[in-house]
Design an enzyme around this catalytic site. Structure first.
Site, short mmCIF file in Angstrom:
data_model
loop_
_atom_site.label_atom_id
_atom_site.label_comp_id
_atom_site.label_asym_id
_atom_site.label_seq_id
_atom_site.Cartn_x
_atom_site.Cartn_y
_atom_site.Cartn_z
N TYR A 135 31.46 -77.29 27.46
CA TYR A 135 31.66 -78.70 27.79
C TYR A 135 32.06 -79.50 26.55
CZ TYR A 135 30.72 -83.41 29.52
OH TYR A 135 30.83 -84.73 29.88
N LYS A 139 35.79 -81.16 25.51
CA LYS A 139 35.90 -82.59 25.22
C LYS A 139 36.50 -82.81 23.84
CE LYS A 139 34.25 -84.26 29.04
NZ LYS A 139 35.14 -85.01 29.96
#
Length: 234
Positions: A135, A139
């Protein structure tokens, strides 16, 4: 859409991810402030909106797998707001990467080619392209890709855990939010932020002069910037 005395100046913006929690809060802010003469929602399907809201926005339905064929949807906007994202649980690892990185990066390129000057991206606290966590790595990667597009201004917001009332059921997240809601009373800017504050900070970033071509706002800065735009009714 612009009322007398508003500061729209004939400007236009688009919103990616208007169906999500932050996206819906952002849309409410944009319409209540009347900062733009034209607001376009870009998404994979038309959203069911109230009659008044539907009349105030345009909706462009695109196929994100064939996004290059929808360049017109991104053309003619001064500012682009991106709240687009999914979860690994919902889309799988590959789907998460495709949505949160690839779709966003390609949309940014189309927006820049279409004349967009300022791109405002919702990222995440801890974003880092070298992270061992998927994650946070994704990002960080999308932040770098968006920056490399070459907007006149690029504002990246890195909120911590988002506090909101989700329409979909996520029991574990609900429990975390209840806990963080209590913690926020003691440490208001450390571990969480209401989606409404993020939305107000995104709007405020457009109203204030930029600090360089790229500005990264961490969670505490989001809280502070969100205070510069009064809440509705105040």
């Amino acid at each position: 859409m612009a009322a007398a005395g508003s500061d729209s100046g004939g400007r236009a913006c688009f919103v990616l991810g208007a169906s999500g929690e932050t996206g819906r809060a952002l849309l409410r802010e944009l319409l209540s402030r009347q900062l733009f003469a034209r607001v376009t929602l870009v998404g994979r399907r038309r959203l069911s909106l109230g009659e008044e809201t539907a009349a105030a926005v345009e909706q462009a339905v695109v196929d994100f797998e064939q996004l290059s064929e929808h360049a017109a949807a991104f053309r003619g906007h001064d500012v682009g707001f991106c709240c687009l994202g999914t979860t690994r649980a919902k889309a799988g690892a590959d789907g998460f990467v495709r949505v949160d990185r690839d779709y966003v990066a390609q949309a940014a390129e189309l927006a820049r080619a279409g004349g967009c000057k300022h791109f405002v991206l919702q990222s995440s606290q801890g974003a880092n392209q070298d992270s061992c966590f998927l994650y946070l790595r994704v990002k960080g990667e999308v932040e770098n890709l968006v920056q490399s597009v070459g907007f006149d201004r690029c504002t990246i917001l890195r909120p911590a855990v988002l506090l909101c009332k989700r329409r979909e059921s996520r029991p574990a997240e609900w429990m975390a939010q209840q806990f963080l809601g209590v913690v926020a009373k003691v440490f208001p800017t450390a571990y969480s932020v209401p989606v409404e504050t993020v939305a107000r900070a995104m709007v405020a970033s457009v109203l204030q002069p930029g600090k360089g071509n790229v500005e990264v706002l961490e969670n505490a800065a989001i809280h502070e910037l969100g205070k510069t735009v009064p809440q509705e009714g105040t």
